[in-house]
Write an enzyme that holds these catalytic residues in place. Structure first.
Site, mmCIF file in Angstrom:
data_model
loop_
_atom_site.group_PDB
_atom_site.id
_atom_site.type_symbol
_atom_site.label_atom_id
_atom_site.label_comp_id
_atom_site.label_asym_id
_atom_site.label_seq_id
_atom_site.Cartn_x
_atom_site.Cartn_y
_atom_site.Cartn_z
ATOM 1 N N TYR A 88 0.842 -1.203 0.000
ATOM 2 C CA TYR A 88 0.000 0.000 0.000
ATOM 3 C C TYR A 88 0.873 1.248 0.000
ATOM 4 O O TYR A 88 0.632 2.195 -0.769
ATOM 5 C CB TYR A 88 -0.926 -0.026 1.214
ATOM 6 C CG TYR A 88 -1.761 1.218 1.380
ATOM 7 C CD1 TYR A 88 -2.801 1.495 0.499
ATOM 8 C CD2 TYR A 88 -1.510 2.118 2.412
ATOM 9 C CE1 TYR A 88 -3.574 2.636 0.640
ATOM 10 C CE2 TYR A 88 -2.274 3.257 2.564
ATOM 11 C CZ TYR A 88 -3.304 3.516 1.670
ATOM 12 O OH TYR A 88 -4.055 4.661 1.812
ATOM 13 N N GLU B 107 -12.083 6.341 4.441
ATOM 14 C CA GLU B 107 -11.540 7.161 5.531
ATOM 15 C C GLU B 107 -12.637 7.467 6.550
ATOM 16 O O GLU B 107 -12.370 7.536 7.759
ATOM 17 C CB GLU B 107 -10.937 8.458 4.983
ATOM 18 C CG GLU B 107 -9.643 8.275 4.221
ATOM 19 C CD GLU B 107 -8.476 7.824 5.094
ATOM 20 O OE1 GLU B 107 -8.603 7.828 6.330
ATOM 21 O OE2 GLU B 107 -7.434 7.449 4.522
ATOM 22 N N TRP C 197 -6.321 1.985 10.066
ATOM 23 C CA TRP C 197 -6.373 1.795 8.619
ATOM 24 C C TRP C 197 -6.141 0.327 8.265
ATOM 25 O O TRP C 197 -6.680 -0.170 7.267
ATOM 26 C CB TRP C 197 -5.339 2.690 7.932
ATOM 27 C CG TRP C 197 -5.304 2.460 6.447
ATOM 28 C CD1 TRP C 197 -4.260 2.001 5.710
ATOM 29 C CD2 TRP C 197 -6.377 2.672 5.520
ATOM 30 N NE1 TRP C 197 -4.620 1.908 4.384
ATOM 31 C CE2 TRP C 197 -5.903 2.309 4.235
ATOM 32 C CE3 TRP C 197 -7.693 3.118 5.647
ATOM 33 C CZ2 TRP C 197 -6.708 2.381 3.098
ATOM 34 C CZ3 TRP C 197 -8.492 3.186 4.517
ATOM 35 C CH2 TRP C 197 -8.003 2.823 3.255
#
Length: 209
Positions: free
Chosen positions: A26, A48, A56
């Site tokens: 990522y 988000e 996350w």
């Protein structure tokens, strides 16, 4: 705190990329590179929002489930969701089963439709909030900024939900509106080079942002 760590390949990366196995890919391929695709921008805003109060890593692990649940984040399809869809999603163990965030995603899909009609694209709207790189402080020293506050206010003014300044800042970091890779990270120069060749779309009749 050291913001750089050498990965298994010996290359220097932002230290946070080593905090979970899935973060390397990522970090290297997605985070901080400019994005002009509306679907990806809408997806990121939504994810988000779901991350609020969570990590996350939790969201990234469930990203494919979120994509399946929300029609690939095609906002025109999500905008048609009704209470039956909310009930269905609340039973979906593959996503975050939070009624407020699910309803916010449906609401935000409808607001996205309005935004595209007004500005021509989501990208045109979001990229109008890109700060001048010369004004940026040292990387990874903020969780909000004047620009993320402005973006949050503009979204809320248009009826978007779960889009506070911290959420807006994380979105700006990830989508390349700011390059927050640590100095010395191998991706910092790559992100700068990608931004140099990226042309943000111009908003159509962008007034009162």
């Amino acid at each position: 705190m050291n913001k750089i760590i050498n990965g298994q390949d010996g290359q220097p990366r932002c230290a946070w990329s080593a905090s979970a196995p899935e973060f390397d890919a990522y970090h290297d391929a997605e985070w901080g590179y400019p994005v002009g695709d509306d679907i990806r921008l809408f997806e990121k805003v939504c994810l988000e929002s779901f991350q609020s109060g969570l990590s996350w890593r939790t969201i990234l692990a469930k990203r494919e489930n979120f994509r399946a649940a929300f029609c690939g984040f095609d906002w025109n399809k999500v905008a048609e969701f009704d209470e039956g869809d909310v009930a269905r999603l609340l039973q979906n163990t593959g996503i975050i089963r939070h009624r407020g965030k699910i309803e916010a995603t449906i609401n935000n899909a409808r607001r996205a439709q309005e935004m595209v009609a007004e500005f021509g694209s989501l990208a045109a709207f979001f990229w109008s909030f890109e700060p001048d790189p010369a004004t940026r402080p040292e990387p990874q020293t903020q969780t909000t900024s004047a620009d993320s506050v402005a973006l949050s206010k503009a979204l809320k003014k248009r009826g978007w939900k779960f889009v506070g300044p911290t959420t807006a800042f994380a979105f700006m970091q990830a989508m390349g509106l700011i390059n927050d890779h640590a100095r010395g990270c191998m991706c910092r120069a790559r992100a700068d080079a990608a931004r140099a060749t990226f042309t943000p779309p111009v908003a159509i009749g962008a007034q009162g942002l």
